[in-house]
Design an enzyme around this catalytic site. Structure first.
Site, mmCIF file in Angstrom:
data_model
loop_
_atom_site.group_PDB
_atom_site.id
_atom_site.type_symbol
_atom_site.label_atom_id
_atom_site.label_comp_id
_atom_site.label_asym_id
_atom_site.label_seq_id
_atom_site.Cartn_x
_atom_site.Cartn_y
_atom_site.Cartn_z
ATOM 1 N N GLY A 142 119.076 11.124 -70.916
ATOM 2 C CA GLY A 142 118.674 9.745 -71.182
ATOM 3 C C GLY A 142 119.254 9.245 -72.473
ATOM 4 O O GLY A 142 119.812 9.984 -73.281
ATOM 5 N N GLY B 252 118.065 6.278 -75.494
ATOM 6 C CA GLY B 252 117.112 5.295 -75.978
ATOM 7 C C GLY B 252 117.728 4.385 -77.022
ATOM 8 O O GLY B 252 118.937 4.408 -77.279
ATOM 9 N N GLY B 253 116.885 3.572 -77.644
ATOM 10 C CA GLY B 253 117.377 2.650 -78.647
ATOM 11 C C GLY B 253 117.865 3.330 -79.892
ATOM 12 O O GLY B 253 118.581 2.726 -80.694
ATOM 13 N N GLY C 296 119.096 6.867 -79.893
ATOM 14 C CA GLY C 296 119.958 8.011 -79.721
ATOM 15 C C GLY C 296 120.057 8.482 -78.287
ATOM 16 O O GLY C 296 119.403 7.956 -77.390
ATOM 17 N N VAL D 218 119.631 11.611 -75.573
ATOM 18 C CA VAL D 218 118.712 12.739 -75.416
ATOM 19 C C VAL D 218 119.356 13.780 -74.505
ATOM 20 O O VAL D 218 119.835 13.456 -73.407
ATOM 21 C CB VAL D 218 117.359 12.283 -74.835
ATOM 22 C CG1 VAL D 218 116.418 13.464 -74.691
ATOM 23 C CG2 VAL D 218 116.735 11.226 -75.736
ATOM 24 N N LYS E 250 117.368 14.916 -79.472
ATOM 25 C CA LYS E 250 117.873 13.557 -79.675
ATOM 26 C C LYS E 250 119.026 13.588 -80.670
ATOM 27 O O LYS E 250 118.898 14.105 -81.769
ATOM 28 C CB LYS E 250 116.765 12.630 -80.178
ATOM 29 C CG LYS E 250 117.266 11.202 -80.450
ATOM 30 C CD LYS E 250 116.177 10.299 -81.004
ATOM 31 C CE LYS E 250 115.192 9.887 -79.949
ATOM 32 N NZ LYS E 250 114.251 8.868 -80.453
ATOM 33 N N ASP F 218 106.921 -0.768 -80.982
ATOM 34 C CA ASP F 218 107.724 -0.875 -79.753
ATOM 35 C C ASP F 218 106.987 -0.252 -78.566
ATOM 36 O O ASP F 218 107.535 0.579 -77.842
ATOM 37 C CB ASP F 218 109.079 -0.207 -79.955
ATOM 38 C CG ASP F 218 110.110 -0.675 -78.930
ATOM 39 O OD1 ASP F 218 109.864 -1.712 -78.284
ATOM 40 O OD2 ASP F 218 111.153 -0.018 -78.780
#
Length: 750
Positions: free
Chosen positions: A435, A437-438, A440, A442, A455, A551
């Site tokens: 995955g 994310g905002g 980094g 993963v 991460k 968030d």
């Protein structure tokens, strides 16, 4: 000899003669082909100005792979190189990285002419490839005041409403600095959001539609938009009227628009070097493949004998050896010195006998000769150690030292070496990526017997590093069953790496918005909402220092195998001093979940998380997406939900599965969601009150406001404050979600 024998002998002679003639013709044809290829190669230009050209790129016909033709404009001094017909200037070409660096022209937008409030980036690039904006290196920057630009993927229709937004950026200017001559960058030479903003472009397409929206306030008549490389240094010259006509940007390229049908590491016709293979592209927006040299080789895989063996023994920093090193094609041998045994690729990996030590001590000269390469490598290791120490300090390593001094066991557990993480992820292989994310990328890995999530930051800039360290500081001091657990971190690299427990069942967003009529059961949704409320209540009031998440959204709620909720992604979170109830900070969050009052004032309070949680409750009730779903008259999810609630038509928006499974408690949850999304923060309940209310709803042991005397104590007419609050919500719904939530259609860089 009879006649038959003579005939047979003649036939054999004819066959041999024909075979020999055919072989001779084939040899001559092959020689002619080689001569023609050599002549074509000699006729191909291999330089334009200061840029070297290699196949698959070329200028003359027959010198390039289809789609990789270039134009060398000799009218410039020195000559300049352009893609295709000569509209996009090339600044550099990297065949090993499959990138082309170009001069990305500035895009100017005008707010006084509606025909010029949109523009196209990438007009000189073909929509079918082979060039695409680099997903890992690209950034959009806006220079201007009180304006927003949206980056959209081109749609088949010309209607702008049918475009898909893939990035957005908003720049604001207080009245005191609305003059163009005073707009500046932040101290670390990145866009601060004042007069300049930036946002990552995570989907690589050949072209994008750039659209401007003017916000309220004093603004500049002309906006300057750039598509540039990440980590660009916004020097002050860019802000004092010296807007350059173009800035560097990177394009990825592929050989074909379809993935390779061959297995990885297999050869392909385009991969002409003997030591090369094809590799499928991992980009999200396009498919294709390119060639790469085999392990231990480097060079150009697209030409014959283009991949050459690397002398591993001359690069001990990459191929370590503390003994006798012997290079071989594609690898190297590293053996311990005579009289020693063990693993010579490891420092102190070789052990010697007493006799060997006596022999070495008997000849000082021989010892020096043998020891000199070792000493050189030790010096290099010392330099590597110094570099790690530099990264440790740069990555706020003093924080980790403080944790060690307070709790030795905790500190030892937190320290994880880079070597361990490389082994756990097969050197961060892309197949281990689970995955992004905002903050980094993963990776999934195995350390010991534990499956972990690692991460790794995508951008090497100080702002991202600070957010990583912020997440370490927060997660190292909290411990809650409904929060993702931090297992350790590594500070030995330019960008810190974080190691978490691996949550195997995906996100709440994934489970909630799957295709089909049936999603999570209503009981599971209600329990998950309570678990998230418990985690937020803990952050706000039970931890040593109040923490605001900033968030909260369904994509940041992970679910384990038993569907237990785990709040994650604390990169945007903020500590709050105990004596203060609010802090002023740069706006961060996600469109659709963001507190309007936080957006307008910049003052972050615990009620900002309450608003986001209220949006999450509405999402659980309706299975509608707060970001993309729209309703009558352009209302977003929250405004439409409250209008239906005020009219008593809540059933029109509820998820059919919820209507079928609920046992009469949905109306109470809907009222709680409405109160949480009140416009004024002081009119919203605390997360502790929200937690208590949900506990009572779930346990069915009393009224929904058990333990919440502030909200539920009845007055002399038998009405509770909870009923009064919902009446207030319905009367102010249109005022709250007209101008305010229209402004909230912007997104903010993380």
């Amino acid at each position: 000899m009879d006649v038959t024998t003579v005939v047979v002998s003649r036939r054999r002679f004819v066959r041999r003669f024909v075979t020999a003639a055919a072989v001779a013709v084939a040899v001559v044809a092959l020689q002619l082909q080689l001569l023609a290829a050599a002549a074509a190669k000699n006729n191909c230009s291999r330089r334009c100005g200061d840029i070297e050209l290699e196949y698959p790129f070329g200028v003359q016909a027959g010198c390039y792979h289809p789609g990789f033709n270039l134009t060398c404009n000799q009218s410039y001094h020195p000559p300049r190189l352009f893609l295709g017909d000569g509209t996009v200037q090339v600044l550099g070409i990297s065949i090993p990285n499959a990138t082309v660096r170009i001069n990305s022209s500035v895009i100017t937008l005008y707010d006084d002419d509606r025909s010029k409030d949109v523009a196209w980036w990438g007009k000189g690039l073909s929509n079918t490839g082979p060039y695409f904006l680099s997903e890992s290196k690209s950034l959009l920057a806006l220079l201007g005041c009180n304006a927003q630009v949206d980056v959209m993927v081109p749609a088949a229709a010309a209607d702008r409403r049918n475009q898909t937004v893939v990035g957005s950026c908003t720049a604001i200017c207080p009245p005191s600095i609305s003059d163009n001559s005073t707009i500046g960058a932040a101290d670390d030479d990145v866009c601060s959001g004042i007069g300049c903003c930036q946002t990552n472009i995570m989907l690589g397409y050949p072209s994008y539609l750039i659209q401007m929206k003017v916000l309220e306030g004093v603004h500049l008549p002309i906006l300057f938009v750039y598509m540039i490389d990440q980590g660009f240094n916004f020097s002050m010259d860019v802000f004092f009227g010296k807007h350059p006509r173009g800035l560097p940007a990177s394009l990825d390229w592929i050989i074909s628009n379809s993935t390779s049908t061959r297995p990885r590491n297999a050869s392909a016709p385009e991969c002409r070097s003997a030591h090369s293979s094809c590799r499928d592209s991992v980009a999200n927006a396009h498919q294709g493949y390119r060639c790469e040299c085999s392990h231990g080789y480097q060079g150009n895989p697209y030409i014959i004998d283009g991949c050459n063996d690397i002398d591993k023994c001359s690069s001990p920093d990459i191929y370590p050896c503390y003994g006798n090193c012997k290079n071989k094609p594609g690898g190297y041998d590293c053996d311990c010195l005579e009289g020693f045994k063990g693993n010579a690729t490891l420092l102190k990996g070789c052990e010697g006998s007493t006799i060997a030590l006596i022999v070495c001590g008997g000849s000082i000269v021989l010892f020096l000769v043998i020891a000199s390469p070792f000493v050189i490598r030790v010096i290099k290791k010392h330099k590597e150690k110094k570099l790690k120490e530099k990264f440790f300090k740069q990555n706020h390593g003093l924080l980790l030292q403080q944790l060690i001094s307070k709790n030795t066991d905790f500190g030892d557990r937190m320290i994880i070496t880079l070597e361990e993480l490389q082994k756990a992820t097969n050197n961060f292989d892309r197949t281990r990526q689970v995955g992004a994310g905002g903050h980094g990328i993963v990776f999934k890995g195995i350390i010991g017997l534990n499956v972990v999530a690692i991460k790794k930051s995508k951008i090497v800039v100080q702002r991202e590093i600070s957010e990583f360290i912020n997440e370490v500081a927060i997660l190292s001091q909290v411990n809650h069953r409904n929060m993702v657990k931090l297992l350790g971190c590594c500070l030995e690299t330019a960008v810190p790496l974080l190691v978490y427990e691996f949550i195997s069942n995906g996100t709440l967003y994934h489970h909630l918005h799957i295709e089909g009529p049936v999603s999570l059961s209503w009981d599971d949704r209600l329990r998950i909402a309570l678990e998230v409320a418990r985690a937020l209540s803990y952050l706000h009031s039970a931890s040593s220092m109040p923490i605001y998440h900033r968030d909260i959204k369904s994509a940041n709620i992970l679910l384990d195998d038993s569907l237990t909720a785990k709040v994650s992604d604390f990169g945007a979170s903020k500590y709050t001093p105990v004596e203060r109830s609010e802090i002023t900070t740069a706006i961060q969050g996600t469109i659709g979940y963001l507190d309007p009052m936080y957006y307008y004032t910049g003052r972050l309070t615990d009620k900002s998380d309450v608003f986001s949680f209220g949006v999450l409750l509405v999402e659980l009730l309706t299975r509608k997406k707060p970001i993309s779903d729209t309703f009558d008259n352009g209302d977003n999810l929250i405004s439409y939900f409250i209008k239906l609630l005020s009219k008593g038509n809540l059933v029109d928006i509820l998820d059919p599965q919820v209507k079928m499974e609920e046992g009469g408690e949905v109306h109470e949850v809907a009222i709680l969601a409405a109160i949480c999304t009140k416009l004024k923060g002081d009119e919203r309940p605390s997360m502790r009150e929200v937690e208590m209310t949900l506990e009572n709803i779930v346990l069915k042991k009393g009224p929904s406001c058990r333990g919440n005397t502030t909200l539920c104590r009845p007055d002399e007419n038998g009405n509770s404050a909870l009923q009064t609050l919902i009446e207030g919500v319905t009367t102010e719904a249109s005022r709250q979600y007209s101008m305010e939530l229209e402004m909230l259609s912007s997104s903010f860089p993380r």
